[in-house]
Scaffold this active site. Structure first.
Site, PDB file in Angstrom:
ATOM      1  N   HIS A   1      11.181 -28.919  12.195  1.00 34.92           N
ATOM      2  CA  HIS A   1      10.295 -29.058  11.085  1.00 34.92           C
ATOM      3  C   HIS A   1      11.776 -27.498  10.278  1.00 34.92           C
ATOM      4  O   HIS A   1      10.593 -26.524  10.109  1.00 34.92           O
ATOM      5  CB  HIS A   1       8.900 -28.480  11.067  1.00 34.92           C
ATOM      6  CG  HIS A   1       8.374 -29.634  11.524  1.00 34.92           C
ATOM      7  ND1 HIS A   1       7.752 -30.715  10.660  1.00 34.92           N
ATOM      8  CD2 HIS A   1       7.980 -30.349  12.506  1.00 34.92           C
ATOM      9  CE1 HIS A   1       7.662 -31.392  11.168  1.00 34.92           C
ATOM     10  NE2 HIS A   1       7.398 -31.522  12.117  1.00 34.92           N
TER      11      HIS A   1
ATOM     12  N   CYS B   1      10.238 -35.273  11.155  1.00 33.49           N
ATOM     13  CA  CYS B   1       9.514 -35.820  11.969  1.00 33.49           C
ATOM     14  C   CYS B   1       9.219 -37.109  11.375  1.00 33.49           C
ATOM     15  O   CYS B   1       9.006 -38.213  11.470  1.00 33.49           O
ATOM     16  CB  CYS B   1       8.203 -34.664  12.119  1.00 33.49           C
ATOM     17  SG  CYS B   1       7.663 -34.942  13.208  1.00 33.49           S
TER      18      CYS B   1
ATOM     19  N   GLU C   1      11.151 -26.499   7.432  1.00 41.29           N
ATOM     20  CA  GLU C   1      10.119 -26.227   5.880  1.00 41.29           C
ATOM     21  C   GLU C   1       9.441 -25.174   6.966  1.00 41.29           C
ATOM     22  O   GLU C   1       8.967 -24.482   6.215  1.00 41.29           O
ATOM     23  CB  GLU C   1       9.368 -26.938   5.803  1.00 41.29           C
ATOM     24  CG  GLU C   1       8.474 -27.776   6.454  1.00 41.29           C
ATOM     25  CD  GLU C   1       8.657 -29.028   7.300  1.00 41.29           C
ATOM     26  OE1 GLU C   1       9.767 -28.807   7.982  1.00 41.29           O
ATOM     27  OE2 GLU C   1       8.117 -29.982   8.119  1.00 41.29           O
TER      28      GLU C   1
END
Lengths: 235, 80
Positions: free
Chosen positions: A202, A85, A204
């Site tokens: 994302h 990002c 994660e």
């Protein structure tokens, strides 16, 4: 494997990244942007967020943080760098990855689960996925509209540098599945050498069932396997 | 001291969704508008009095930080 996560003023996904690595048994260190060395690290993560409040352009000011000189040197020496990002935006700003990220075509900030197609599982970051696999990873950005000129796009295609494309739920790469207007539905790319990856989604945030999905785990496991294999070879 | 008035705009080849939105708004207000592009305006005051040196510095500043040459063009005028 030693992982460093760079924290800029305005980063807000660095702890998510830390937790994601912990889920797969790693213990990264946090690096403050004022530090000047990444010595001893095997992988640098540039996390998501709004470094310097996105002032001027996203990533434009973070790119000149003291730590970035050494991150750039590390990357040019072949070290692994993973920008997520805002991290992707910083990587394009400092020229480690081609192209640029513009305001989303629809002008809206997008924050939603997003289907991606794995376009290349031949990278250090994606070898745990199947080629063409459809995964769901959330996006969360206002400036994810990837742009690149014709020549640059051709080069990305010829060198197999497009890693993820936005897709529809049935796996079609079509503009209906594109959340931000990015060229060719591009969601993530690597440099020619394959050691620097930038992506808007994302991973994660999807590493455990309890937080809504595990489709991002493959990236963390891919990098880990890469180092395990390298360790076995004694390199 | 010299002041530089800097304008940064998206390259013509880059779509400007903000500009397009404003263009549509103005057209819906019935103004005879052809097109709108949105850019940035910056004032930079330099502690440098030599005009040619100031110009050189401003080109460097614009290329390095104030604009992203991949997507933007810049221009500036010196004042003072």
């Amino acid at each position: 494997m030693k992982i460093g996560i760079v924290r800029f003023p305005g980063s807000n996904c660095e702890v998510d990244c830390l937790e994601a690595w912990r889920v797969i048994g790693q213990d990264p260190v946090m690096i403050w942007h004022q530090e000047t060395s990444v010595k001893g690290l095997d992988l640098i993560v540039l996390p998501g967020g709004f470094s310097y409040g996105d002032y001027l352009r996203t990533g434009a000011i973070a790119r000149f943080s003291p730590i970035m000189n050494d991150v750039i040197r590390f990357a040019k020496d072949g070290g692994l760098v993973w920008g997520i990002c805002n991290g992707f935006q910083i990587l394009t700003e400092c020229g480690l990855l081609p192209g640029a990220l513009l305001r989303n075509a629809g002008l809206h900030f997008v924050c939603s689960p997003q289907y991606l197609r794995v376009e290349s599982n031949g990278t250090v970051f994606t070898n745990e996925y199947k080629q063409g696999q459809i995964i769901q990873i959330p996006v969360n950005h206002g400036e994810g509209n990837y742009t690149i000129d014709d020549e640059g796009l051709k080069s990305l295609q010829e060198n197999n540098q497009i890693v993820f494309r936005y897709a529809t739920s049935n796996g079609q790469v079509h503009r209906n599945g594109n959340p931000n207007g990015s060229r060719e539905n591009i969601a993530g790319i690597v440099n020619k050498e394959g050691n620097i990856l930038g992506m808007m989604p994302h991973p994660e945030r999807v590493v455990e069932d309890i937080i809504g999905g595990v489709d991002g785990r493959g990236m963390f496991l891919s990098v880990l396997k890469h180092f395990e294999r390298r360790g076995q070879r004694g390199a | 001291m010299l002041k530089a008035n800097v304008t940064v705009t998206l390259k013509k080849s880059i779509l400007d969704p903000q500009g397009s939105a404003v263009e549509r708004a103005l057209k819906s207000m019935k103004y005879p508008v052809e097109s709108v592009r949105i850019g940035k305006f910056m004032e930079v005051v330099l502690s440098e009095n030599d005009r040619s040196k100031a110009e050189e510095i401003m080109h460097e500043i614009c290329r390095k930080l104030l604009s992203n040459p991949v997507i933007e063009d810049y221009s500036f005028e010196l004042e003072g």
